[in-house]
Enzyme design. Sequence first.
Site, short mmCIF file in Angstrom:
data_model
loop_
_atom_site.label_atom_id
_atom_site.label_comp_id
_atom_site.label_asym_id
_atom_site.label_seq_id
_atom_site.Cartn_x
_atom_site.Cartn_y
_atom_site.Cartn_z
N HIS A 15 0.85 -1.20 0.00
CA HIS A 15 0.00 0.00 0.00
C HIS A 15 0.88 1.24 0.00
CE1 HIS A 15 -4.08 1.86 0.81
NE2 HIS A 15 -3.24 2.89 0.80
N HIS A 17 1.50 4.86 -2.38
CA HIS A 17 1.05 5.71 -3.50
C HIS A 17 2.21 6.42 -4.17
CE1 HIS A 17 -3.36 5.76 -2.60
NE2 HIS A 17 -2.91 5.40 -1.41
N GLY A 173 -9.31 8.45 -2.66
CA GLY A 173 -9.83 9.82 -2.62
C GLY A 173 -10.82 10.04 -1.50
N HIS A 200 -9.97 1.65 -1.05
CA HIS A 200 -9.80 2.42 0.18
C HIS A 200 -11.17 2.56 0.84
CE1 HIS A 200 -6.00 3.73 -1.57
NE2 HIS A 200 -5.68 4.34 -0.44
N GLU A 203 -11.67 4.31 6.30
CA GLU A 203 -10.61 5.24 6.72
C GLU A 203 -11.27 6.55 7.14
OE1 GLU A 203 -8.21 6.64 3.45
OE2 GLU A 203 -6.52 7.20 4.72
ZN LIG Z 1 -3.81 4.89 0.46
#
Ligand SMILES: [Zn+2]
Length: 341
Positions: A15, A17, A173, A200, A203
Amino acid sequence: MVSQLFVKLPKISLHNHLEGAIRPETFFSIARQKGINLPADTLEDLLPYIQVTGEEQNLVDFLAKIDRVTDITQTEDVLARVVEEIVEDAAKQNIRYLELRGGPLVHVREGLRPEQVLEAILWGLKVGEQKYGVKARFIVCALRSDAPEDNLNLAKIAAEYKKQGVVGFDLAGDEAGYPAKLHQQAFRLAKEKGLKITVHAGEAAGPESVRSAIMDLGAERIGHGIRSIEDPSLIKLIIERDIALEVCPTSNVHTRAVSSLEKHPIKKLYELGVPIVIGDDDPQISNISLSGELKLLTERFGFSFRQVCDLQLQAVKYCFLPEEEKEDLLAKMEKELSAFD
Ligand SMILES: [Zn+2]
């Protein structure tokens, strides 16, 4: 400083980015070359604008820092360079397999087509893999706030690059603002074309968001997913379906998904039998590393070193490589990890 033991430990990174892993010094030097207006004249003074300071109120504040960094990644040469550097940084901390992810549509502001973006990224990964010996693949991120038809098109493009190193499709996002279900068609198509799915969720929104990622989008892994802890029936579903949560402890504090490390449910999730893998999410924005996150598990959450090693093997099981490549990677990791007994 992260102790050498955790740096040396062979690791799997699932994980991470692209947009959050660009070296600040590379951003600074390219931004200056391109004549981009910067809020500071030195790298040191610039850091608070591109790294976490503790002032961020929520995920959206955090994402604004990532957005600034992408001012430089609008050409093929810069994209390939930053990606190659990310693989080099992975090699320096003994990551053996990197599943980098990113949203092609955030790199099209100066006219690149998504295909060109992907080709540049995949080129950077390939060169990095050859130069530094880190196996590297890519997950294409759709953004929740993008139009569903744009994400459907993105899924089609992503699938076309399966042979060149795209292994998965992700949704990232603004979780609180845009439900996963909007993008159901894109994810159905990605899955049909043989891409693996991670989303995602859990979160910046609650358990219902994780459930939707699994039921509506067919997620095989969940990015973060930590708020699943609020719903025992969801925990049961996650375990039954053998879905791994990609947990990124420091990032979760930085994006205010949890108020502090002390409140982080990672150990509880682990003890309940939820499959977890560890990520560093946006290491340059958070100014952290995967090695540091693993050290944190032992120092702050009571994991044993052996358990941290086992989590690296577990990560192989949940990675998006084809089965035969997983077997090779697992054998290599088992052999290397046995030296740490
Ligand atoms: Zn992430």
